[in-house]
Design an enzyme around this catalytic site. Sequence first.
Site: not given
Lengths: 394, 274
Positions: B35, B37, B61, B105
Amino acid sequence: MKTIYMDNNATTRVAPEVLETMLPFLTDLYGNPSSAYSFGGRVARNIRESREQASALLGASPEEIIFTSCGSESDNTAIMSALNTGKDKAHIVTTRVEHPAVKVLCNELVKRGCRVTEVPVDRKGELDMDRYKESLTSDTAIVSIMWANNETGVIFPVEEAAQLARSRGILFHTDAVQAVGKIPIDLQQSAIDMLSISGHKLHAPKGIGVLYVRKGTKFSPFLIGGHQERGRRGGTENTASIIGLGKACELAADRMDEENTRVKSLRDRLERELLNRIPHSRVNGGGAPRLPNTTNISFEFVEGEAILLRMDEFGICASSGSACTSGSLQPSHVLRAMGVPFTMAHGSVRLSLSVYNTDEEVDEVIDKLPPIIEKLRAFSPFWKPEGQACASGT
Amino acid sequence: MWEYTDKVKEHFLNPRNAGEVKDANAVGEVGSMACGDALKLTLKVGDNGKIEDAKFQTFGCASAIASASALTEMLKGKSLQEAERITNQDIADYLGGLPKEKMHCSVLGRQALESALSNYRGEAPKEQEGKIVCECFGVTDREIEKAIRENNLTSVEEVTNYTKAGGGCESCHDAIRELIARVRQEEAPAKRPKLTNIQKIRMIEETLEREIRPSLQQDGGDIELVDVIGNRVLVASRGACAVCKASELTLTHFVEAKLREMVWPELVVEEVPK
């Protein structure tokens, strides 16, 4: 901090020689080339010279050169012209790994009722020629296949593909934006009907492109307006950029040898050293014929944007096919088409060189990149030190 | 290039608490490499119920790394009750904000925290709650509903930014639109006078007795109310239900749907071990 620019497939610096030829056209020589008086007429003469320079690089005649605003405009013009002049033909053959200028246009044309076949590539990134042959039908208006891929540098056999299209009476267009200046092109000897170039990939400025259209090819203009470009592209000429592009084409012809010797050896050393120093890395498209300046390496267990931003701290410019850098949530369509696992695609970095890169810059990247990967891997949940069997992480 | 705040950049370049807590007693793992992350959170919770140490491992990231770093900083020294209240928005705020496309995130951080806390409480790792809506990123209707509720999301684009759902092939966009509409509808009657805890528990008991247990008993199963904490209804399965693999499905779909309909639209049914 010094910038180490290794993203030349994204854009290139304007060559100082190019800028120099352009400057008079941004200052004193501002006449309109269409005007009757000599103040404009002399600019028209310079444009004619530029057209000759561009045609010389391609092995074409000057009247086969149309100046456009960019590579995307050239691509759009070629495909739309083929559809407009191709009677009721509504089928387009292209590949899974095209630049968005072709790919997204084709997606749009599907919505308008066209049929599009995207020829697949194999794991090495090479085109499936059998599938290509099968895809050509009596309804096919145009084939559009890129000469070299912008992400991996993989080169397609476009001349062979063009022959196959011609033998069936189908128009053939190629997006040669990445290939020009790196691969010798002689359109006189080929079956290619249309070809796109972008100035800023060739050390000319942004905002200028070329569409080559073979003499005798039915053509319908994309930008409708004045009689410029012999009625094939309306709009007052971008004179300074056209002059710059002409010079850039001349330089590209002179530097083609250097691209394939010195630049290639820089790329090869960079690639070899990075693979040596960084375990669990591999080259995407490494098994196929490639452009001399491009390498696309995947570093497993780390994510591309994180790598790029840490490289940025050292002034090193590169690209990634990871989702986070693509602006979407999925990794590069090129790497996916090649069957690169997502786990590898997210950690891909593209380094693309030019004649302006030096040995010292390559040394610097070889020195800086391995510790970056090591640091990011140190806190990756999938990385097991000592390089032993790694977590599968799927 | 993304516009990151200086704090995001600083946490990305100098992440705090990267690694693993050696004697961790709360571990949460979410996401996957496919995916793009993934986050593993390890915590050491002291005898006094305070988080003594927190570390993270992230594949992702810059903003995923910064979010994880921020989360561990926020967690240290907090009691479990305080930790439970940290939302994804708190993580984003701590970093001076995240680009909207990168909010997922912070959601990943919140999910890892939830997973670590339930691991500490000895709850079995939840396999998967709800049904997958987004096949590309494996996001369930529960996760999407939760993000819609907690962040007051109103469009598919926002849902994608927070959960990634819908960011791939886009074939689930209609389903996401329906989820948004459903949550919006639920929230309208939520303006009715709030139930007191006593009223809520009584109504849950009544509904269980009248509407739910009889049908379960027909199949030789049964259910027992263990506790109600806020909107979490903790139940234990008995009889055939306790050994039936499909019981979790029964609980989440049948029992929860009934309780949401009869008592309160935001109730979440959770099974606790016997």
